[in-house]
Design a protein around this motif. Structure first.
Motif, PDB file in Angstrom:
ATOM      1  N   THR A 290      70.595  64.059  28.538  1.00 39.40           N
ATOM      2  CA  THR A 290      71.508  65.041  27.962  1.00 39.40           C
ATOM      3  C   THR A 290      72.694  64.409  27.245  1.00 39.40           C
ATOM      4  OG1 THR A 290      72.685  65.212  30.080  1.00 39.40           O
ATOM      5  CG2 THR A 290      70.859  66.751  29.685  1.00 39.40           C
ATOM      6  N   GLU A 291      73.017  63.154  27.565  1.00 34.35           N
ATOM      7  CA  GLU A 291      74.177  62.508  26.945  1.00 34.35           C
ATOM      8  C   GLU A 291      73.997  62.262  25.453  1.00 34.35           C
ATOM      9  OE1 GLU A 291      74.263  61.644  31.292  1.00 34.35           O
ATOM     10  OE2 GLU A 291      72.744  61.620  29.707  1.00 34.35           O
ATOM     11  N   ILE A 292      72.750  62.182  24.999  1.00 30.33           N
ATOM     12  CA  ILE A 292      72.483  61.972  23.571  1.00 30.33           C
ATOM     13  C   ILE A 292      72.273  63.333  22.918  1.00 30.33           C
ATOM     14  CG2 ILE A 292      70.903  60.962  21.882  1.00 30.33           C
ATOM     15  CD1 ILE A 292      70.390  58.696  23.815  1.00 30.33           C
ATOM     16  N   LYS A 293      73.179  63.709  22.015  1.00 30.52           N
ATOM     17  CA  LYS A 293      73.156  65.033  21.383  1.00 30.52           C
ATOM     18  C   LYS A 293      72.481  65.029  20.017  1.00 30.52           C
ATOM     19  CE  LYS A 293      75.832  66.387  24.787  1.00 30.52           C
ATOM     20  NZ  LYS A 293      75.276  67.182  25.911  1.00 30.52           N
ATOM     21  N   SER A 294      72.314  63.866  19.414  1.00 27.19           N
ATOM     22  CA  SER A 294      71.779  63.768  18.066  1.00 27.19           C
ATOM     23  C   SER A 294      70.394  64.405  17.962  1.00 27.19           C
ATOM     24  CB  SER A 294      71.684  62.300  17.645  1.00 27.19           C
ATOM     25  OG  SER A 294      70.989  62.176  16.419  1.00 27.19           O
ATOM     26  N   LYS A 295      70.116  64.997  16.796  1.00 25.90           N
ATOM     27  CA  LYS A 295      68.816  65.596  16.536  1.00 25.90           C
ATOM     28  C   LYS A 295      67.962  64.753  15.587  1.00 25.90           C
ATOM     29  CE  LYS A 295      70.357  70.316  17.458  1.00 25.90           C
ATOM     30  NZ  LYS A 295      70.448  71.717  16.970  1.00 25.90           N
ATOM     31  N   LYS A 296      68.413  63.540  15.287  1.00 19.45           N
ATOM     32  CA  LYS A 296      67.600  62.645  14.480  1.00 19.45           C
ATOM     33  C   LYS A 296      66.356  62.235  15.270  1.00 19.45           C
ATOM     34  CE  LYS A 296      71.479  60.605  11.943  1.00 19.45           C
ATOM     35  NZ  LYS A 296      72.212  59.345  11.659  1.00 19.45           N
ATOM     36  N   PRO A 297      65.180  62.197  14.643  1.00 15.48           N
ATOM     37  CA  PRO A 297      63.962  61.819  15.374  1.00 15.48           C
ATOM     38  C   PRO A 297      64.081  60.498  16.125  1.00 15.48           C
ATOM     39  CG  PRO A 297      63.372  62.732  13.254  1.00 15.48           C
ATOM     40  CD  PRO A 297      64.874  62.613  13.254  1.00 15.48           C
ATOM     41  N   SER A 298      64.693  59.504  15.497  1.00 15.91           N
ATOM     42  CA  SER A 298      64.805  58.197  16.161  1.00 15.91           C
ATOM     43  C   SER A 298      65.701  58.274  17.394  1.00 15.91           C
ATOM     44  CB  SER A 298      65.360  57.158  15.180  1.00 15.91           C
ATOM     45  OG  SER A 298      66.626  57.578  14.677  1.00 15.91           O
ATOM     46  N   ASP A 299      66.770  59.067  17.318  1.00 15.45           N
ATOM     47  CA  ASP A 299      67.686  59.191  18.453  1.00 15.45           C
ATOM     48  C   ASP A 299      67.068  60.009  19.576  1.00 15.45           C
ATOM     49  OD1 ASP A 299      69.326  57.814  16.770  1.00 15.45           O
ATOM     50  OD2 ASP A 299      70.727  59.460  16.409  1.00 15.45           O
ATOM     51  N   ILE A 300      66.346  61.066  19.214  1.00 19.05           N
ATOM     52  CA  ILE A 300      65.634  61.849  20.228  1.00 19.05           C
ATOM     53  C   ILE A 300      64.616  60.966  20.947  1.00 19.05           C
ATOM     54  CG2 ILE A 300      64.058  63.783  20.605  1.00 19.05           C
ATOM     55  CD1 ILE A 300      65.349  65.152  18.175  1.00 19.05           C
ATOM     56  N   ALA A 301      63.922  60.127  20.176  1.00 22.05           N
ATOM     57  CA  ALA A 301      62.920  59.236  20.764  1.00 22.05           C
ATOM     58  C   ALA A 301      63.545  58.282  21.776  1.00 22.05           C
ATOM     59  CB  ALA A 301      62.211  58.450  19.667  1.00 22.05           C
ATOM     60  N   ILE A 302      64.694  57.701  21.439  1.00 25.46           N
ATOM     61  CA  ILE A 302      65.381  56.808  22.368  1.00 25.46           C
ATOM     62  C   ILE A 302      65.804  57.567  23.616  1.00 25.46           C
ATOM     63  CG2 ILE A 302      67.469  55.439  22.711  1.00 25.46           C
ATOM     64  CD1 ILE A 302      65.367  54.030  21.049  1.00 25.46           C
ATOM     65  N   SER A 303      66.268  58.804  23.440  1.00 27.38           N
ATOM     66  CA  SER A 303      66.681  59.632  24.562  1.00 27.38           C
ATOM     67  C   SER A 303      65.521  59.893  25.519  1.00 27.38           C
ATOM     68  CB  SER A 303      67.229  60.959  24.024  1.00 27.38           C
ATOM     69  OG  SER A 303      67.465  61.876  25.056  1.00 27.38           O
ATOM     70  N   ILE A 304      64.365  60.229  24.964  1.00 33.83           N
ATOM     71  CA  ILE A 304      63.186  60.491  25.798  1.00 33.83           C
ATOM     72  C   ILE A 304      62.713  59.209  26.471  1.00 33.83           C
ATOM     73  CG2 ILE A 304      60.778  61.233  25.768  1.00 33.83           C
ATOM     74  CD1 ILE A 304      61.531  63.067  23.391  1.00 33.83           C
ATOM     75  N   ALA A 305      62.672  58.109  25.721  1.00 31.70           N
ATOM     76  CA  ALA A 305      62.233  56.833  26.288  1.00 31.70           C
ATOM     77  C   ALA A 305      63.115  56.430  27.464  1.00 31.70           C
ATOM     78  CB  ALA A 305      62.239  55.755  25.212  1.00 31.70           C
ATOM     79  N   ALA A 306      64.436  56.607  27.315  1.00 38.50           N
ATOM     80  CA  ALA A 306      65.353  56.270  28.404  1.00 38.50           C
ATOM     81  C   ALA A 306      65.083  57.129  29.631  1.00 38.50           C
ATOM     82  CB  ALA A 306      66.799  56.445  27.940  1.00 38.50           C
ATOM     83  N   GLN A 307      64.827  58.404  29.420  1.00 41.16           N
ATOM     84  CA  GLN A 307      64.538  59.294  30.540  1.00 41.16           C
ATOM     85  C   GLN A 307      63.254  58.883  31.261  1.00 41.16           C
ATOM     86  OE1 GLN A 307      63.602  63.477  29.584  1.00 41.16           O
ATOM     87  NE2 GLN A 307      65.139  64.048  31.125  1.00 41.16           N
ATOM     88  N   LEU A 308      62.234  58.516  30.504  1.00 40.20           N
ATOM     89  CA  LEU A 308      60.971  58.096  31.119  1.00 40.20           C
ATOM     90  C   LEU A 308      61.134  56.792  31.885  1.00 40.20           C
ATOM     91  CD1 LEU A 308      58.298  58.998  28.420  1.00 40.20           C
ATOM     92  CD2 LEU A 308      59.028  60.298  30.429  1.00 40.20           C
ATOM     93  N   LEU A 309      61.981  55.892  31.400  1.00 41.46           N
ATOM     94  CA  LEU A 309      62.230  54.656  32.141  1.00 41.46           C
ATOM     95  C   LEU A 309      62.885  54.944  33.482  1.00 41.46           C
ATOM     96  CD1 LEU A 309      63.463  52.061  29.489  1.00 41.46           C
ATOM     97  CD2 LEU A 309      61.309  52.056  30.757  1.00 41.46           C
ATOM     98  N   VAL A 310      63.804  55.905  33.512  1.00 39.64           N
ATOM     99  CA  VAL A 310      64.440  56.286  34.778  1.00 39.64           C
ATOM    100  C   VAL A 310      63.390  56.810  35.757  1.00 39.64           C
ATOM    101  CG1 VAL A 310      66.038  57.899  35.870  1.00 39.64           C
ATOM    102  CG2 VAL A 310      66.690  56.739  33.758  1.00 39.64           C
TER     103      VAL A 310
END
Length: 327
Positions: A290-310
């Protein structure tokens, strides 16, 4: 890193290499026991033991060993503070194992086994160089054992990777960004879309592309502990996939791209179709931290990847498998 695949590649390219392994850690260190790197004579390498002065000195030591050719096995202890000036303050024991082309056949055998799955070996470090590794039979192989242990001259190691499996539904802009973000993160990925032409011509080696007109049918056959991320171009299809997923109780993660409004609508449809609240709570929507608010595809991808690593680390730390679902 698939260790023996890299050793084999280095031998084919350069005729020799050194396998560097952390075999013991006391106190703080940049990496854990079992971290490895494969070093070539030109100082190029794959893998890492943590960077910094330790890795710098170890790289030079490995290259120095190769100047004389041949095969050898030796260990060296490094005090990170007194010896190297690193602030970690711990001590690490490093193994240097030098190979030349005489070891290529054995490296090929081990590389083939890595491609199949995880296996363990034992070797006597006092008897010969190179080490004569013996593969442990499955009945003697403990999957929960340490990656590497050296005890009274007996070296026990585990090789191969047990990668969690992510099923990614949707190959749009965010899907394309996500597979690139996930490529180096230790997952194997099955990427599914009904539009055959939408997949890139080239994808990372850990990704398999599947063209499927009704992708939700694959969900019931997933292995327990698999991960599911849904981001197709069709909201009805999104719902069909997550509906099939939350009816199970053994998936590690179920994520759906979207907004709070999409989440509310999806949960209402779950309720209307008789899915319990406990099952519905498995759904993570919007997916991503949730800390990443950007809607850019690359930023969303990093956000999801970080969540999956957790989630991946939570799963690994739970000896019982620790799925997110709780009845």
């Amino acid at each position: 890193m698939l260790v023996w695949g890299e050793v084999l590649s280095a031998l084919d390219a350069a005729g020799q290499c050194v396998l560097v392994s952390i075999i013991k850690v006391a106190g703080s260190s940049p990496r854990e026991a079992g971290a490895r790197m494969v070093v070539r004579p030109d100082m190029s390498f794959k893998g890492t033991i943590g960077g910094g002065r330790l890795e710098y000195d170890v790289l030079h030591e490995a290259v120095s060993l190769m100047k004389n050719g041949g095969q050898s096995f030796q260990t060296r202890s490094y005090a990170l503070g007194p010896d190297l000036g690193q602030c970690c303050g711990g001590r690490v024991e490093i193994a240097f194992e030098q190979f030349d082309l005489n070891y290529r056949g054995r490296a090929q055998d081990f590389s083939t086994q890595e491609g199949v799955g995880i296996f363990s070996t034992t070797a006597n470090t006092c008897s010969s160089a190179p080490l004569e590794r013996h593969v442990l039979p499955p009945a003697m192989d403990d999957p929960n054992s340490a990656e590497i242990v050296l005890n009274q001259g007996k070296l026990t190691e585990r090789f191969g990777e047990d990668r969690p499996h992510l099923y990614l539904f949707g190959a749009g802009h965010v899907g394309k960004a996500l597979v690139l973000a996930m490529a180096p993160l230790g997952f194997k990925i099955t990427w599914i879309d009904e539009r055959r032409e939408i997949f890139p011509k080239y994808v990372p080696s850990n990704i398999r592309c599947i063209h499927l007109n009704e992708p939700q049918v694959i969900v019931k056959n997933l292995e327990p502990g698999n991960y599911v991320i849904v981001m197709t171009h069709d909201h009805k299809r999104d719902h069909a996939i997550v509906d099939a997923a939350v009816r199970r109780t053994d998936l590690a993660f179920i994520g759906l791209i979207g907004s709070a409004t999409k989440r509310a609508r999806t949960l209402k449809r779950f309720k209307d179709s008789g899915i319990s609240e406990a099952h519905s709570k498995q759904l993570v929507c919007p997916v991503g931290i949730t800390e990443i608010k950007s809607k850019k595809p690359s930023d969303i991808a990093i956000s999801i990847a970080a969540q999956l690593l957790v989630v991946k680390e939570e799963q690994a730390s739970n000896a019982q498998g620790g799925y997110r679902f709780a009845s």
